[in-house]
Design an enzyme around this catalytic site. Structure first.
Site, PDB file in Angstrom:
ATOM      1  N   GLU A 107      43.929 -27.314 -37.047  1.00  0.00           N
ATOM      2  CA  GLU A 107      43.620 -28.436 -37.925  1.00  0.00           C
ATOM      3  C   GLU A 107      44.864 -29.103 -38.486  1.00  0.00           C
ATOM      4  O   GLU A 107      44.945 -30.334 -38.537  1.00  0.00           O
ATOM      5  CB  GLU A 107      42.731 -27.965 -39.086  1.00  0.00           C
ATOM      6  CG  GLU A 107      42.583 -29.049 -40.138  1.00  0.00           C
ATOM      7  CD  GLU A 107      41.420 -28.847 -41.079  1.00  0.00           C
ATOM      8  OE1 GLU A 107      41.017 -27.695 -41.281  1.00  0.00           O
ATOM      9  OE2 GLU A 107      40.924 -29.864 -41.591  1.00  0.00           O
ATOM     10  N   ASP A 157      41.110 -23.070 -37.560  1.00  0.00           N
ATOM     11  CA  ASP A 157      41.114 -23.674 -38.891  1.00  0.00           C
ATOM     12  C   ASP A 157      41.590 -22.603 -39.869  1.00  0.00           C
ATOM     13  O   ASP A 157      40.892 -21.617 -40.076  1.00  0.00           O
ATOM     14  CB  ASP A 157      39.704 -24.154 -39.263  1.00  0.00           C
ATOM     15  CG  ASP A 157      39.692 -24.970 -40.550  1.00  0.00           C
ATOM     16  OD1 ASP A 157      38.613 -25.353 -40.990  1.00  0.00           O
ATOM     17  OD2 ASP A 157      40.765 -25.209 -41.111  1.00  0.00           O
ATOM     18  N   ILE A 159      41.924 -22.516 -43.193  1.00  0.00           N
ATOM     19  CA  ILE A 159      41.018 -22.355 -44.333  1.00  0.00           C
ATOM     20  C   ILE A 159      39.881 -23.349 -44.165  1.00  0.00           C
ATOM     21  O   ILE A 159      40.044 -24.545 -44.414  1.00  0.00           O
ATOM     22  CB  ILE A 159      41.722 -22.626 -45.682  1.00  0.00           C
ATOM     23  CG1 ILE A 159      42.908 -21.685 -45.881  1.00  0.00           C
ATOM     24  CG2 ILE A 159      40.724 -22.441 -46.832  1.00  0.00           C
ATOM     25  CD1 ILE A 159      43.658 -21.922 -47.186  1.00  0.00           C
ATOM     26  N   ASP A 160      38.726 -22.858 -43.733  1.00  0.00           N
ATOM     27  CA  ASP A 160      37.575 -23.740 -43.656  1.00  0.00           C
ATOM     28  C   ASP A 160      36.856 -23.664 -45.000  1.00  0.00           C
ATOM     29  O   ASP A 160      36.431 -22.597 -45.425  1.00  0.00           O
ATOM     30  CB  ASP A 160      36.639 -23.322 -42.522  1.00  0.00           C
ATOM     31  CG  ASP A 160      35.495 -24.301 -42.383  1.00  0.00           C
ATOM     32  OD1 ASP A 160      34.329 -23.870 -42.411  1.00  0.00           O
ATOM     33  OD2 ASP A 160      35.765 -25.511 -42.260  1.00  0.00           O
ATOM     34  N   THR A 191      38.224 -25.966 -47.670  1.00  0.00           N
ATOM     35  CA  THR A 191      39.380 -26.200 -48.545  1.00  0.00           C
ATOM     36  C   THR A 191      38.965 -26.708 -49.922  1.00  0.00           C
ATOM     37  O   THR A 191      39.574 -26.338 -50.922  1.00  0.00           O
ATOM     38  CB  THR A 191      40.372 -27.171 -47.881  1.00  0.00           C
ATOM     39  OG1 THR A 191      40.907 -26.542 -46.724  1.00  0.00           O
ATOM     40  CG2 THR A 191      41.516 -27.530 -48.811  1.00  0.00           C
ATOM     41  N   ASP A 228      36.377 -26.314 -36.819  1.00  0.00           N
ATOM     42  CA  ASP A 228      35.409 -25.879 -37.829  1.00  0.00           C
ATOM     43  C   ASP A 228      34.273 -25.080 -37.200  1.00  0.00           C
ATOM     44  O   ASP A 228      33.624 -24.284 -37.869  1.00  0.00           O
ATOM     45  CB  ASP A 228      34.778 -27.083 -38.539  1.00  0.00           C
ATOM     46  CG  ASP A 228      35.789 -27.882 -39.338  1.00  0.00           C
ATOM     47  OD1 ASP A 228      35.772 -29.127 -39.258  1.00  0.00           O
ATOM     48  OD2 ASP A 228      36.608 -27.252 -40.049  1.00  0.00           O
TER      49      ASP A 228
END
Lengths: 295, 291
Positions: A71, A89, A91-92, A94, A235
């Site tokens: 990402e 990703d 940190i999905d 955020t 994601d």
């Protein structure tokens, strides 16, 4: 191309996700230095960027010939190829992370020939891990348990009940960061239609803030359907494998699209159970308009 | 005395949690109340019975107000009263979605004094005693004071907020129209006349929504139509964490527990809290919930 040892990739992904998890749980996130992307609610933090760097470096060292789609390093125009590609990703969720809300996950996927093949979704706050390898089943592992060994459960968590009619469904939705124009209107009108007494009268709509964890909740059977547009391959790639191995499937969020690519950016994810096709058709019947995202 | 009552409520909440974990909602046939989305299970009723039996035997002179035994017209009195929701988030419970909790509170003179909210599926136990702070005990056994961030970030405007809004069981009529149009307005870009909030969260349990606002994980919870038993415990937990509760309808800064109209705001400077309340009320204009 030599055969890839998928189990080894899977185990390595879990190892690095667990290690970097502590970086996330100990962070004091703010968007200060890192800022926002396309508008004031599309957030990114320094932790997102640092974690992606750590993960991509580790993955590249071990698998230097594999491609990478993350990402925080994605550029418009980058395309997913058939080559084995890590889709990541850091940190999905955020927005949740910035609010210290612990519903977030590291999402690590491997796609081969553009097909999600290995998936790891790890919430470092709750230390819960969803994992799957194509054709080898999907699992939920709790690392925080009073027992000496982590608790590992096969997905789905209970024998699936029939999916139809749609009015018995609990549906995951997300409002997203696009707040104007066609796609926002499609979402907002469809949400109302799904829940309305003169519409779908579904059991409920849930917005929790992480696409990856939503896919996994559907895989587990905790929710029945997840309808989404605007998010990205990173994601959903990992959750896609988990869902598929738990008997679920993903079609297009726009009515009529039975096939959608992992990078399609429009997804209707449904859990396993009798009546899957019927509930998809019923859902499509309630969609108000068509998404433009994904082309 | 309050501490002993709180400890008893925690014990009872944990016992209720065991009952919820043991239940298998897929075979626990649920009935509908007002409509197909307003459901109650046998476990709801069994848990409430256990709670009521234990409380009336330990505190025979206290009143009891529970969701499953409530009759329209029953009113909260001035006497010490235990207020109970055996399973808040019944739909989540039926689906196995682990955001559901038992909610137990004590009111005196119609004000909440003690609150305990326990989600056995995640192991989160929220508790507060008036003037003694609010706390979260997690599955690891660790206890932290609320809010989680001891120095809360500024609450400058709705644009920075994570807002909890639920869809509720009432899916037609003017309350439904208000709810759905406000959700859209909250999310909409400022250029198009909206508040451009960070996002909306719908978790499916009012009690837990109050607790998440107390923790600071969510900034604002706007709700009409739920009941005293859904919010009573969460209310004192939120207040003890520095939060406040105004009415979901514009202009009322002193909502009652039974009023069914709640706008919960996390801890922050009072001027900031009031600012965000007024901003949301302004968006409603002349519109109001009617419950």
């Amino acid at each position: 191309m030599a055969d890839i040892n998928l189990q080894e990739v899977h185990d390595f992904m879990i190892e690095i996700a667990r290690k970097v998890g502590e970086r996330i749980t100990s962070a004091t996130p703010s968007t200060g230095a890192a800022g926002s992307k396309k508008n004031s609610v599309d957030l990114v933090t320094e932790t997102d960027q640092a974690v992606e760097k750590i993960l991509s470096t580790s993955l590249h060292e071990k698998y230097p010939t594999f491609s990478f789609m993350g990402e925080e390093t994605y550029k418009p125009g980058d395309k997913l190829t058939d080559a084995p590609t890590f889709i990541l990703d850091p940190i999905d969720g955020t927005t949740n992370f910035v609010h210290r809300n612990p519903y977030v996950a590291i999402s690590l996927g491997l796609a081969i020939n553009k097909s999600p093949t290995v998936g790891i979704v790890y919430n470092p706050f709750t230390q819960t891990l969803y994992s799957a390898i194509k054709s080898h089943g999907a699992y939920l592992t709790h690392f925080l348990t009073p027992q000496p060994q982590p608790q590992k459960l096969k997905l789905p968590l209970h024998p699936p009940t029939p999916l139809t009619p749609l009015s018995t469904c609990l549906i995951a939705i997300e409002w997203g960061s696009d707040r104007s124009a066609n796609d926002f209107a499609v979402k907002s009108r469809t949400f109302t239609k799904l829940a309305a007494a003169d519409g779908g009268m579904v059991h409920g709509l849930r917005s929790l803030g992480s696409a990856a964890l939503n896919m996994c909740a559907v895989a587990a059977g905790e929710m029945d359907v997840y309808w989404e547009a605007g998010c990205w391959a990173w994601d959903v790639c990992a959750g896609w494998v988990v869902l598929g191995e738990a008997g679920g499937r993903v079609v297009d969020a726009n009515p009529g699209g039975w096939e959608v690519g992992v990078d399609g950016r429009r997804y209707l994810a449904v859990r396993g159970g009798e009546g899957q096709e019927g509930v998809i058709r019923e859902f499509w019947g309630l969609v108000e308009g068509r998404f433009e995202v994904g082309g | 005395m309050l501490r002993k009552i709180k400890d008893d409520l925690v014990d009872i909440a944990r016992a209720a949690g065991e009952m919820m974990l043991d239940a298998d909602p897929s075979i626990d046939h649920s009935d509908t109340k007002k409509n197909s989305s307003d459901r109650v299970t046998a476990t709801d009723k069994a848990v409430e019975k256990m709670v009521q039996d234990r409380l009336t035997s330990t505190y025979p002179r206290f009143e009891f107000l529970g969701e499953e035994t409530f009759k329209l017209g029953d009113k909260l009195g001035n006497m010490p009263t235990f207020v109970c929701d055996p399973i808040d988030g019944t739909l989540n419970f039926i689906h196995g979605f682990p955001n559901t909790a038992v909610s137990l509170a004590l009111t005196i003179h119609k004000k909440p004094f003690i609150g305990v909210v326990y989600n056995p599926f995640r192991g989160d136990l929220f508790a507060a005693i008036k003037w003694q702070g609010a706390f979260l005990t997690t599955a690891t056994g660790e206890t932290r004071r609320l809010p989680i961030s001891p120095v809360p970030k500024p609450l400058t405007s709705l644009n920075d907020c994570l807002v909890a809004v639920e869809w509720g069981p009432q899916r037609e009529g003017p309350n439904w129209a208000l709810r759905t149009s406000m959700s859209q307005q909250l999310m909409t870009s400022k250029a198009a006349g909206g508040a451009m909030v960070h996002s909306i969260r719908s978790n499916g349990s009012a009690a837990l929504d109050f607790c998440y606002v107390a923790a600071g994980w969510i900034d604002v919870f706007w709700e009409g139509g739920c009941w005293i038993w859904d919010v009573c415990a969460g209310w004192i937990i939120l207040e003890e964490a520095g939060g406040m509760v105004a009415s979901a309808n514009p202009g009322d800064w002193e909502p009652t527990l039974e009023g069914r109209l709640y706008l919960a705001v996390r801890g922050a400077k009072p001027a900031e809290q009031k600012g965000v309340v007024k901003e949301l009320w302004d968006m409603m204009g002349e519109r109001k919930f009617a419950y």
